[in-house]
Scaffold this active site. Structure first.
Site, PDB file in Angstrom:
ATOM      1  N   HIS A  67       3.810   0.714   7.457  1.00 44.83           N
ATOM      2  CA  HIS A  67       3.259  -0.172   8.554  1.00 44.83           C
ATOM      3  C   HIS A  67       4.405  -1.151   9.279  1.00 44.83           C
ATOM      4  O   HIS A  67       4.465  -0.549  10.833  1.00 44.83           O
ATOM      5  CB  HIS A  67       1.812   0.087   7.996  1.00 44.83           C
ATOM      6  CG  HIS A  67       1.501  -1.550   9.398  1.00 44.83           C
ATOM      7  ND1 HIS A  67      -0.180  -0.690   9.756  1.00 44.83           N
ATOM      8  CD2 HIS A  67       1.239  -2.499  10.016  1.00 44.83           C
ATOM      9  CE1 HIS A  67      -0.586  -1.242  10.476  1.00 44.83           C
ATOM     10  NE2 HIS A  67       0.031  -2.332  10.346  1.00 44.83           N
ATOM     11  N   GLU A  68       4.798  -1.676   8.715  1.00 41.53           N
ATOM     12  CA  GLU A  68       5.401  -2.804   9.266  1.00 41.53           C
ATOM     13  C   GLU A  68       6.464  -2.454   9.803  1.00 41.53           C
ATOM     14  O   GLU A  68       7.167  -2.106  10.766  1.00 41.53           O
ATOM     15  CB  GLU A  68       6.145  -4.190   8.262  1.00 41.53           C
ATOM     16  CG  GLU A  68       4.719  -4.484   7.830  1.00 41.53           C
ATOM     17  CD  GLU A  68       3.889  -5.461   9.190  1.00 41.53           C
ATOM     18  OE1 GLU A  68       5.068  -5.884  10.214  1.00 41.53           O
ATOM     19  OE2 GLU A  68       2.650  -5.020   8.751  1.00 41.53           O
ATOM     20  N   HIS A  71       6.492  -0.843  13.192  1.00 45.03           N
ATOM     21  CA  HIS A  71       6.584  -1.653  14.642  1.00 45.03           C
ATOM     22  C   HIS A  71       7.106  -2.532  14.816  1.00 45.03           C
ATOM     23  O   HIS A  71       8.137  -1.720  15.725  1.00 45.03           O
ATOM     24  CB  HIS A  71       5.699  -2.667  13.716  1.00 45.03           C
ATOM     25  CG  HIS A  71       4.548  -2.995  13.758  1.00 45.03           C
ATOM     26  ND1 HIS A  71       3.240  -2.689  14.742  1.00 45.03           N
ATOM     27  CD2 HIS A  71       3.590  -3.224  12.701  1.00 45.03           C
ATOM     28  CE1 HIS A  71       2.066  -2.981  13.931  1.00 45.03           C
ATOM     29  NE2 HIS A  71       2.076  -3.280  12.952  1.00 45.03           N
TER      30      HIS A  71
END
Length: 372
Positions: A67-68, A71
């Site tokens: 997820h990170e 980003h």
């Protein structure tokens, strides 16, 4: 983030683990190995539950990392530097070194994280359903991963800072109003509202259903409220320091002391008479280090008369230097990241002054007093 160690790199981005991660890793592993999996899928060997619990925890945080990472990769593709990704008690955080320049960038960077989690949820759900007939525990293991990724996406889409949903809300308000500060204020206010709902809901759950889950939810709400407030405060500080450089705020007259001076002499002849808190340690024009009142305080008082400042100074190799034309806001961020309160200012290899946190705070306080 402090109290972290570097694990390695992915796509050139350093991955760090904060020591608080180990606490949540142990708690999640225990809850899966002796609670969730045995209750839902009875009949397997005890060792199988422990293997599933450990792998479940690792893949849970692997999902957070994905997820990170999404980003960070989108940020980097748009020219926004990423310092690192850190896994910690509440999940993960990408350290993106500058604010985005346009609302479309904010929208893409915020939306890709929940999108990645939803994609992982779909993949794990398909695998879990396919393997359920082979083994209830194996199939359930992947269904669990699908569920937590779906939950991760849903939670992050709540419309309030510091969550991805809050950044999406900020991008929309920013696009409509053209005002980044106002958009941040709206997203932070909504984020605080969501945080208070989580705190209230957590307290109710703690007293009526499950004290551990309730306290954890309240703790998450407390963390979110602090982060939302900090997000808006950071924007206000950035605006206050916009266009201000180190040269505008530094103290040009750096008091220099020789490395052979005793700590007692430093305190008696420099700290008390002039109220200064840090000093350049130099040999002629050659910078050797920096000594602060914190270094002095850490030394037992009975050793002050016999200890030279060179023995307790921060050596040149460990100094964090500022540069004359560096942006004052970036300097403040580096002070927070490196846990320092002052930096020597360097120009062309020479120390030309000192910039301290109190210089920055005094400037912002003066602006506030003038109603700016």
């Amino acid at each position: 983030m402090r109290m972290s160690f570097r694990l390695g790199k992915l796509f050139g981005i350093p991955i760090r683990i904060n020591y608080t991660w180990f606490l949540i890793f142990i708690l999640v592993t225990l809850s899966l190995a002796i609670g969730e999996f045995p209750r839902r899928y009875p009949g397997s060997a005890v060792g199988a539950y422990w293997v599933a619990g450990i792998l479940g925890s690792l893949l849970l945080f692997g999902s957070v990392l994905a997820h990170e990472l999404a980003h960070s990769l989108v940020a980097r593709s748009r020219g926004v530097p990423v310092r690192d990704i850190t896994l910690f008690l509440f999940g993960g955080v990408s350290s993106i070194e500058q604010e985005v320049r346009r609302p479309e960038e904010e929208l893409w960077m915020a939306g890709v994280g929940p999108g990645t989690s939803l994609a992982l949820a779909l993949v794990f759900a398909v695998i879990g359903l396919a393997l359920r007939r082979v083994s209830g525990l194996v199939g359930g293991f992947f269904v669990y991963l699908a569920t937590v990724n779906g939950g991760l996406a849903a939670f992050n889409l709540l419309p309030g800072l510091p969550l991805d949903g809050g950044r999406i809300l900020r991008a929309i308000v920013w696009q409509v109003t053209g005002n980044y500060r106002r958009a941040t204020a709206v997203a932070a206010m909504v984020g605080r509202g969501v945080a208070f709902l989580l705190i209230g809901g957590g307290i109710l759950i703690a007293f009526s259903l499950d004290w551990f889950s309730g306290l954890w939810l309240a703790f998450v709400g407390w963390f979110m409220e602090n982060a939302a407030t900090q997000s808006y405060r950071s924007v206000l500080i950035q605006e206050a320091l916009r266009g201000v450089t180190v040269a505008n705020l530094m103290t040009p007259d750096c008091t220099r002391v020789p490395r052979g001076m005793s700590v007692a002499e430093l305190v008696d002849h420099y700290v008390f008479p002039h109220g200064r808190r840090c000093f350049i340690v130099a040999d002629g024009e050659m910078l050797e280090g920096l000594i602060t009142v914190h270094n002095v305080r850490d030394l037992p008082r009975e050793r002050w008369p016999f200890t030279p400042v060179g023995e307790i100074m921060i050596p040149l190799a460990r100094l964090v230097l500022a540069h004359l034309q560096e942006d004052a806001f970036e300097v403040m961020k580096r002070m927070d990241e490196r846990n320092v309160n002052q930096m020597p200012v360097e120009q062309d290899g020479r120390i030309v002054g000192m910039i301290a946190r109190e210089n920055l705070i005094r400037y912002m306080r003066t602006r506030a007093e003038l109603g700016m």
